[in-house]
Scaffold this motif. Sequence first.
Motif, short mmCIF file in Angstrom:
data_model
loop_
_atom_site.label_atom_id
_atom_site.label_comp_id
_atom_site.label_asym_id
_atom_site.label_seq_id
_atom_site.Cartn_x
_atom_site.Cartn_y
_atom_site.Cartn_z
N LEU A 278 39.86 -17.35 -4.91
CA LEU A 278 40.24 -17.63 -3.51
C LEU A 278 40.33 -16.33 -2.70
O LEU A 278 39.85 -16.24 -1.57
CB LEU A 278 41.60 -18.33 -3.45
CG LEU A 278 41.62 -19.81 -3.87
CD1 LEU A 278 43.06 -20.28 -4.05
CD2 LEU A 278 40.91 -20.67 -2.82
N THR A 279 40.92 -15.31 -3.31
CA THR A 279 41.09 -14.04 -2.60
C THR A 279 39.73 -13.39 -2.35
O THR A 279 39.46 -12.86 -1.27
CB THR A 279 42.00 -13.09 -3.40
OG1 THR A 279 43.20 -13.78 -3.67
CG2 THR A 279 42.30 -11.82 -2.64
N ILE B 236 40.89 -21.19 9.50
CA ILE B 236 41.43 -20.21 8.56
C ILE B 236 41.45 -18.84 9.22
O ILE B 236 40.41 -18.34 9.65
CB ILE B 236 40.56 -20.15 7.29
CG1 ILE B 236 40.47 -21.51 6.62
CG2 ILE B 236 41.08 -19.10 6.31
CD1 ILE B 236 41.75 -21.95 5.99
N LEU C 96 44.06 -14.37 4.62
CA LEU C 96 44.28 -14.73 3.21
C LEU C 96 45.40 -15.76 3.05
O LEU C 96 45.27 -16.71 2.26
CB LEU C 96 44.61 -13.46 2.40
CG LEU C 96 44.95 -13.69 0.93
CD1 LEU C 96 43.78 -14.29 0.16
CD2 LEU C 96 45.37 -12.37 0.26
N TYR D 68 49.65 -23.14 11.16
CA TYR D 68 48.34 -23.40 10.56
C TYR D 68 47.76 -24.73 11.05
O TYR D 68 48.44 -25.76 11.01
CB TYR D 68 48.49 -23.42 9.03
CG TYR D 68 47.27 -23.90 8.30
CD1 TYR D 68 46.11 -23.13 8.26
CD2 TYR D 68 47.27 -25.13 7.64
CE1 TYR D 68 44.98 -23.57 7.59
CE2 TYR D 68 46.15 -25.57 6.96
CZ TYR D 68 45.01 -24.80 6.93
OH TYR D 68 43.90 -25.24 6.27
N LYS E 62 45.77 -23.45 2.47
CA LYS E 62 44.81 -24.57 2.51
C LYS E 62 44.53 -25.04 1.06
O LYS E 62 44.55 -26.24 0.78
CB LYS E 62 43.51 -24.10 3.17
CG LYS E 62 42.42 -25.15 3.23
CD LYS E 62 41.30 -24.69 4.15
CE LYS E 62 40.21 -25.75 4.27
NZ LYS E 62 39.15 -25.60 3.30
N ALA E 63 44.32 -24.08 0.16
CA ALA E 63 44.07 -24.45 -1.24
C ALA E 63 45.27 -25.18 -1.81
O ALA E 63 45.13 -26.15 -2.56
CB ALA E 63 43.77 -23.19 -2.05
N MET F 6 34.93 -13.45 3.53
CA MET F 6 34.83 -14.13 4.83
C MET F 6 35.28 -13.19 5.95
O MET F 6 34.64 -13.08 6.98
CB MET F 6 35.74 -15.36 4.80
CG MET F 6 35.59 -16.22 6.01
SD MET F 6 36.80 -17.55 6.06
CE MET F 6 36.96 -18.10 4.40
N SER G 241 36.86 -14.84 -1.99
CA SER G 241 36.11 -15.51 -0.91
C SER G 241 36.76 -15.20 0.44
O SER G 241 36.08 -15.04 1.45
CB SER G 241 36.00 -17.02 -1.15
OG SER G 241 37.26 -17.59 -1.00
N SER G 242 38.09 -15.07 0.46
CA SER G 242 38.75 -14.77 1.73
C SER G 242 38.39 -13.36 2.21
O SER G 242 38.07 -13.16 3.39
CB SER G 242 40.26 -14.89 1.54
OG SER G 242 40.92 -14.58 2.72
N ASP H 80 46.33 -18.15 5.06
CA ASP H 80 45.79 -19.47 5.40
C ASP H 80 44.88 -19.99 4.28
O ASP H 80 44.93 -21.19 3.95
CB ASP H 80 44.97 -19.40 6.70
CG ASP H 80 45.86 -19.53 7.93
OD1 ASP H 80 47.08 -19.74 7.77
OD2 ASP H 80 45.32 -19.42 9.06
N THR H 81 44.05 -19.12 3.72
CA THR H 81 43.16 -19.54 2.63
C THR H 81 43.98 -20.13 1.49
O THR H 81 43.66 -21.18 0.93
CB THR H 81 42.35 -18.33 2.08
OG1 THR H 81 41.70 -17.69 3.17
CG2 THR H 81 41.35 -18.74 1.03
#
Length: 508
Positions: free
Chosen positions: A138-139, A270, A273, A265, A279-280, A145, A141-142, A275-276
């Motif tokens: 997750l980190t 997003i 990080l 939020y 969301k997950a 992004m 990809s954040s 928010d990412t």
Amino acid sequence: MSLLQLYSTVGVSDVAWLVALFVLLYGLVYAGERRGLVLPPGPTPLPLIGNLLNLMGADPHIRMTQMARKFGDVYQVWIGTEKVVVINDIDLAKEALVKNGDDFAGRAPLPTTDLLSNSGMGIAFADYGRGWRTHKKLTHSSLKMFGNGMQQLESRVSEEADWLCSHLSASAGRPLDPYMGLNVVIGNIISRLCLGKRYDPEDPEFKTIVHYNEGLVDTVGKDGLIDVFPLLAKLPNATVRKMKECLDLRNKVLSKNIEEHRATYKDGKIRDLIDTLLKAQAEAVMASGHRALRHLSDDHILITVNDVFGGGMETATTTLRWILLFLVHYPEVQDRIQREMHEVLCANDPVRLCDRERLPYLEATIREVLRMRPVAPLAIPHKTIRDTSVGDYDVPQGTRVMFNLWAIHHDERHWTDPAKFNPDRFLDTKTGQLLRGGSFLPFLAGCRGCLGESMAKAELFLFTARILRDFRLELPAGVSPPSLQGRYGVVMAPDRYSICFRPREEQM
Ligand code: HEM
């Protein structure tokens, strides 16, 4: 009562029992697993303290490098009752980290890192498994992004570099410690990625972040005794007390930010990080109820944000401080970088990441600093998750493994005169272009490798180029050069120093 008096009161048969018990315990702890396995060589351990005496007298990475000369590229030492396999060679390190990467991808808990990571949550100190994998993915990809193919990162670094250069200009060539300015710019880049905001340097929350980070760097992994004898961490102890105070501050700041994010939020938008991760968390709870919080509770989110904040702030700031220090020690290197930039860049054009290929000497200098002063000379200890091997040796499941970057970066079989600062060693003598590879692994490699490697490399290049474009770095008159020795700790940093940033008359 002396030892002799004690012996005389317990009697001969009691002594015999004690000796037998001692031999049995010694055999169980230190020699128990030798049968049938080819284990790495190493010094003979003493009861309870293992090889601590062998490790005394110098910083651990230096002693471990000296021991490699005696015992070979892979050896084992006992830190208390914990066996540690130390890998000191680039090819063997790559075998363990890349070829057999999963086998070596665990983390061995230590009392101080357990406190820091709330018993192994987050990424950096989490053991190999679902939680670590989820948070790292997750980190990653954040960061990608918000790095947006590096373009967004590049423009954020440029904005921060503007701030840094005006901060350095304000010193008007008088001695200045660059520590705070670098903390502000590196901290703000990471803060925008993690928390979605930029701090004013005077913001009390920012000052608290800098304060608790400094406190953690000062305590984690530093009081060797606590990590060798975990029971000591339970007794009243100044290191643990200071750490806990810093962790309380950290938890307050990050919890507040997580709560603010939750309140503001809006699904689909997003911002960063946090928010990412939120969301997950929401998606996981929808899919499998509150079981999902086993890996994605608010505590897990807090530790991951801290790992990225702490990992990204201290390492990059410290490396930039090393770079500036080496440049002051070696003014001829500074001159050559400035000449190279003058030939390649147009006057006052912003330095871009795409200029890296055209500025090989600058890149080589950054690499040479990372080689000579890796901020984490022993990286973070790994642990084998299954029975495996490295080189000719067996390494049983659950063994703590250390990668000695200091030994790898100073290996005389790969580098001529490794203690000498010489950026040219990274350049092809014929083409002048950068050489890849070498006995060089400052970010480690494989699935446990540094999450922020590309970002850190971009920051080091852009900030160094920008500072050298605008300033000449000099020692204050009559002052002897600050030490290049460094203090060992969770990051190996130079002592604080002040230098003069003289605006350059001749601009690019
Ligand atoms: C000059 C800058 C940096 C250096 C030299 C550096 C070096 C390292 C090293 C040696 C490790 C240990 C890898 C291992 O044990 O296998 C590591 C891990 C890590 N780094 Fe960096 N790092 C830097 C910057 C950053 C930045 C900017 C970030 C965040 C954006 C970051 C985040 C992390 C994280 C989260 C880990 C743990 C990875 C894991 O356990 O899976 N680092 N870094």
